[in-house]
Design a protein around this motif. Structure first.
Motif, mmCIF file in Angstrom:
data_model
loop_
_atom_site.group_PDB
_atom_site.id
_atom_site.type_symbol
_atom_site.label_atom_id
_atom_site.label_comp_id
_atom_site.label_asym_id
_atom_site.label_seq_id
_atom_site.Cartn_x
_atom_site.Cartn_y
_atom_site.Cartn_z
ATOM 1 N N ASP A 137 -6.113 -0.650 -10.305
ATOM 2 C CA ASP A 137 -7.019 -1.900 -9.362
ATOM 3 C C ASP A 137 -6.894 -1.673 -7.998
ATOM 4 O O ASP A 137 -7.928 -1.780 -7.356
ATOM 5 C CB ASP A 137 -6.000 -3.274 -9.797
ATOM 6 N N HIS A 138 -5.837 -0.660 -7.470
ATOM 7 C CA HIS A 138 -5.873 -0.451 -5.629
ATOM 8 C C HIS A 138 -6.849 0.611 -5.671
ATOM 9 O O HIS A 138 -7.389 0.397 -4.526
ATOM 10 C CB HIS A 138 -4.473 -0.005 -5.443
ATOM 11 N N THR A 160 -9.833 0.949 -6.979
ATOM 12 C CA THR A 160 -11.216 0.391 -6.652
ATOM 13 C C THR A 160 -11.467 -0.393 -5.325
ATOM 14 O O THR A 160 -12.607 -0.595 -5.129
ATOM 15 C CB THR A 160 -11.345 -0.714 -7.771
ATOM 16 N N ARG A 161 -10.416 -0.502 -4.583
ATOM 17 C CA ARG A 161 -10.641 -1.105 -3.354
ATOM 18 C C ARG A 161 -10.044 0.066 -1.947
ATOM 19 O O ARG A 161 -10.542 -0.552 -0.989
ATOM 20 C CB ARG A 161 -9.502 -2.337 -3.090
ATOM 21 N N CYS A 162 -9.567 0.972 -2.364
ATOM 22 C CA CYS A 162 -9.225 1.876 -1.284
ATOM 23 C C CYS A 162 -9.635 3.272 -1.537
ATOM 24 O O CYS A 162 -9.413 3.981 -2.569
ATOM 25 C CB CYS A 162 -7.560 1.895 -1.372
ATOM 26 N N LEU A 163 -10.625 3.495 -0.600
ATOM 27 C CA LEU A 163 -11.293 4.933 -0.581
ATOM 28 C C LEU A 163 -10.401 5.916 -0.442
ATOM 29 O O LEU A 163 -10.538 7.176 -1.173
ATOM 30 C CB LEU A 163 -12.453 4.855 0.332
ATOM 31 N N HIS A 213 0.874 -1.237 0.057
ATOM 32 C CA HIS A 213 0.024 0.213 -0.139
ATOM 33 C C HIS A 213 0.791 1.332 0.156
ATOM 34 O O HIS A 213 0.456 2.273 -0.609
ATOM 35 C CB HIS A 213 -1.089 0.113 1.271
#
Length: 527
Positions: A192-193, A195-198, A167
């Motif tokens: 891609d990250h 889409t998962r980390c606001l 991260h």
């Protein structure tokens, strides 16, 4: 390694001795009999199940699944297969996932024979399906072509997977991603990250918006009205002890804007060729000089106001009063002006504003002589502000510098001065035989024939120009013609940058009066 396999017609299958078959239900010692699929079990005895399978089934047949372990209870017999021509035939497995490219060299097939016995000839009907899933031809049948991919390096995968980054590294790449300078693998990993980390998605959005501001197509130069708005806001909070008079504000603003332009350009730009344009009699004329030459010209003409206020004349005592003659004298004395002329001009303009501010109303009506005519100081400062803007525009065109029009309030004062000077300019052209004769002379101060000059835009308004006498009063009731012009377009006409024929004017009424007024406006221009 097994040798090359012969063709079916090269072998006398009838002469090959058949190996003894195990009794039904019995298997090879130490090995478990693999289960057969329903399709294989339903096939007739002695028939090759590999040859009975369709081509699609052959292609999708993969490696056999692991054989089930023998049951713990030896007394319980294994279920007897219904029919089985070959006990060594592997069961069908699930199709393997598609892999891009060839699978490489085919592995060696395993021989399903008893461990105790030595190598024996292959029994008729035995499964000849190699590990690559392509069945061998059965006896007595025409051999099918076997696709044999040659040995070679493994192909590249169809799609490169995004690298697995921690991260912290992905967060550090957000700035580069916003600037579109990441590699393809890094871009895929960051997106891609996101889409998962606001939190990272919010930061990436802000960075992309900041990049959009950096690549804006709009001009990065300050608004022309910024200085006046800042000064007005400051004075609104704390009024100046000695305020700048309203009639001196346009000169203060335009000299500040031109000074900012001169500060921004490089040393080489001071030698750029600048075209000065004005209108003489019936035609437009021009002259070329440098940026330094334009500043020397402004310094020389501004010296008329300095002399009127009792300040030092930059050309010294006995200098001519005509603006053109003063400019020629300045150019002749100074040679080729350079950046060094900026500071004297700047100091002179500051001194003029300071003196006018301290004197206030006492000097507003002070006469400033231009040789052939004179103006009160309050009008002369507006006239100098207009010329400062026009020549700043000329310099900006020569060095490709954006230079917008003055603020609406200051532009209105410039237009008002030009409109008030039009009756005298029209009378002068009439004396020179360049305009039509007066048709209706009236007593000074009385309404006479007039032209309605309508200037559009925020800086515009309505003016009524006396046509037959400078002392007459122009009114709406006595108007015989009307001309409509944009504010900047009218200023370009007064500056001599466009001819009366090029002015995009809305015209109505007396055509001769309209032509006389437009030419009189162009005649206000000078070097």
């Amino acid at each position: 390694m097994p040798g090359p396999r012969g063709a079916a017609d090269d072998l006398d299958l009838a002469a090959v001795p058949l190996p003894p078959l195990p009794p039904p239900g019995a298997g090879t010692p130490g090995e478990a009999v693999p289960e057969q699929s329903g399709a294989d079990a339903a096939a007739p005895a002695g028939e090759d199940t590999a040859s009975a399978a369709s081509p699609d089934e052959r292609d999708t047949r993969g490696e056999p699944e692991p054989e089930p372990a023998a049951p713990d209870d030896p007394a319980e017999p294994e279920p007897e297969p219904e029919s089985g021509p070959d006990a060594c035939e592997p069961a069908e497995s699930e199709p393997e996932p598609h892999v891009c490219g060839p699978t490489g060299p085919e592995p060696e097939p395993d021989a399903c024979e008893p461990a105790e016995s030595g190598p024996e000839p292959e029994a008729p009907g035995a499964d000849r399906t190699p590990a690559d899933g392509v069945p061998a031809p059965a006896s007595g049948s025409v051999p099918a072509p076997v696709p044999g991919p040659g040995p070679g390096p493994a192909p590249e995968p169809c799609m490169s997977a995004a690298p697995a980054l921690p991260h912290r590294d992905l967060q550090a790449l957000l700035g580069a991603w916003a600037l579109s300078v990441c590699s393809a693998e890094e871009t895929a990993a960051v997106e891609d990250h996101l889409t998962r980390c606001l939190p990272c998605a919010d930061e990436a959005k802000r960075l992309r918006e900041a990049v959009g501001l950096l690549h804006s197509d709009g001009a990065l130069d300050l608004d022309a009205t910024l200085r006046s708005r800042v000064v007005e806001g400051c004075l609104g909070r704390r009024p100046a002890r000695i305020p700048i008079p309203g009639w001196a504000a346009p000169y203060d603003a335009e000299t500040a804007r031109l000074d900012a332009l001169l500060r921004d350009i490089g040393d080489a730009d001071w030698d750029a060729q600048v075209r000065l344009r004005w209108f003489e009699k019936e035609r437009r004329t021009d002259r070329w000089t440098t940026v330094g030459g334009v500043i020397s010209h402004l310094t020389a003409v501004d010296g008329l106001l300095s002399a009127a206020l009792g300040l030092d004349d930059p050309l010294g005592g006995g200098a001519p009063l005509d603006p053109t003659e003063r400019t020629e004298a300045s150019w002749a004395a100074g040679g080729s002006p350079t950046r060094a002329v900026r500071e004297p001009w700047r100091a002179q303009s500051h001194e003029l504003i300071r003196t006018a501010s301290f004197a206030g109303r006492n000097v507003a009506e002070t006469s400033v002589s231009y040789g052939s005519f004179a103006l009160p100081l309050q009008d002369a400062l507006v006239d100098r502000a207009f010329e400062c803007w026009v020549h700043g525009w000329d310099i900006a065109e020569a060095v490709a510098y954006p230079y917008p029009a003055p603020s609406a309030a200051h532009l209105h004062l410039m237009i008002d001065l030009a409109a008030r000077m039009l009756p005298a300019a029209l009378a002068g052209r009439r004396r020179a035989g360049l305009a039509g004769p007066a048709r209706d002379l009236v007593v000074p101060g009385e309404p006479g024939r007039s032209l309605h000059l309508e200037i559009e835009g925020h800086a515009g308004g309505d003016w009524y120009i006396a046509l037959d006498s400078p002392a007459a009063l122009g009114t709406r009731e006595t108007a015989v013609a009307q001309v409509a012009l944009d504010a900047v377009e009218f200023c370009r006409l007064v500056a001599g940058h466009i001819s009366p024929a090029e002015a995009a004017a809305g015209q109505e009424g007396d055509r001769e009066a309209i032509s006389d007024v437009l030419f009189a406006a162009a005649s206000l221009s000078r070097l």
